[in-house]
Design an enzyme around this catalytic site. Structure first.
Site, PDB file in Angstrom:
ATOM      1  N   THR A 149       4.524   1.427  11.303  1.00 21.45           N
ATOM      2  CA  THR A 149       3.349   1.321  10.480  1.00 21.45           C
ATOM      3  C   THR A 149       3.029  -0.033   9.915  1.00 21.45           C
ATOM      4  O   THR A 149       3.837  -0.660   9.244  1.00 21.45           O
ATOM      5  CB  THR A 149       3.402   2.272   9.269  1.00 21.45           C
TER       6      THR A 149
ATOM      7  N   LYS B 238      -2.307   6.358  12.818  1.00 14.28           N
ATOM      8  CA  LYS B 238      -1.824   6.360  11.440  1.00 14.28           C
ATOM      9  C   LYS B 238      -2.947   6.386  10.420  1.00 14.28           C
ATOM     10  O   LYS B 238      -2.697   6.387   9.223  1.00 14.28           O
ATOM     11  CB  LYS B 238      -0.936   5.144  11.222  1.00 14.28           C
TER      12      LYS B 238
ATOM     13  N   SER C  73       5.617  -1.595   7.152  1.00 15.01           N
ATOM     14  CA  SER C  73       6.543  -2.669   7.522  1.00 15.01           C
ATOM     15  C   SER C  73       5.851  -4.018   7.649  1.00 15.01           C
ATOM     16  O   SER C  73       6.358  -5.040   7.206  1.00 15.01           O
ATOM     17  CB  SER C  73       7.215  -2.340   8.852  1.00 15.01           C
TER      18      SER C  73
ATOM     19  N   GLY D 122      -4.920   6.139   5.411  1.00 12.60           N
ATOM     20  CA  GLY D 122      -3.859   5.614   6.260  1.00 12.60           C
ATOM     21  C   GLY D 122      -2.529   5.850   5.575  1.00 12.60           C
ATOM     22  O   GLY D 122      -2.469   5.926   4.349  1.00 12.60           O
TER      23      GLY D 122
END
Length: 176
Positions: free
Chosen positions: A6, A38, A129, A50
């Site tokens: 993500t 996502k 991330s 999201g």
């Protein structure tokens, strides 16, 4: 093994709001999916959301937010506050490991299991991330380019994908 995935970025700029998410899902040190979605639309297509975190947890939160949006006639802020309260206090929900970004025509919000409902001053949000990379890129592009919100989201995701090993270039983009 820890699932890593993500990057999601949302940009409100020049009377538009856009959100983009990458498609990579990683299990340990192996990419297991390249085109995950996502981000999704809720409430008759008027809200874009999201997520970052565990997929099952995210789907639970999407469903809960959709219920709150229905209950509060599409009022995103009210629905988000109610979801955050439930997320923080409900015994099952508080174990969920996810973060959400939700935008509509008027607001951009970050929601967390800590009870946070945060509206940024500059209209830019990023999670996951690669979120810090996408966030920095979006801020720079808003300040120093002539790009519109969707172009900024796409470019920010491409930059994040070039830096973060948990982010790829399979970008899904939604615009309001």
């Amino acid at each position: 093994m820890q699932v890593r995935s993500t990057t999601v970025v949302a940009v409100r700029h020049r009377e538009m709001v856009a959100m983009a998410g990458d498609g990579q899902v990683t299990l340990g040190n192996v990419v297991v999916k390249h085109q995950a979605r996502k981000i999704r639309r809720l409430y008759h297509g008027r809200v874009i959301t999201g997520f970052a975190g565990a997929t099952a947890d995210a789907f639970t939160l999407f469903d809960k937010l959709e219920q709150q949006l229905e209950q509060y006639s599409g009022n995103l802020l009210r629905a988000a506050v109610e979801l955050a309260k439930e997320w923080r206090t409900d015994r099952m929900l508080r174990r969920l490991e996810a973060m959400m970004v939700a935008v509509d025509a008027e607001r951009s919000l970050l929601l967390s299991g800590n009870g946070d409902v945060i509206e940024p001053d500059d209209g830019i949000l990023a999670i996951g991330s690669g979120g810090p990379y996408a966030h920095a890129a979006a801020k720079a592009l808003v300040a120093h380019s002539g790009l519109d919100a969707p172009e900024i989201c796409r470019a920010a995701m491409e930059i994040a994908g070039g830096l973060c090993i948990y982010t790829n270039d399979s970008i899904h983009l939604e615009v309001l």
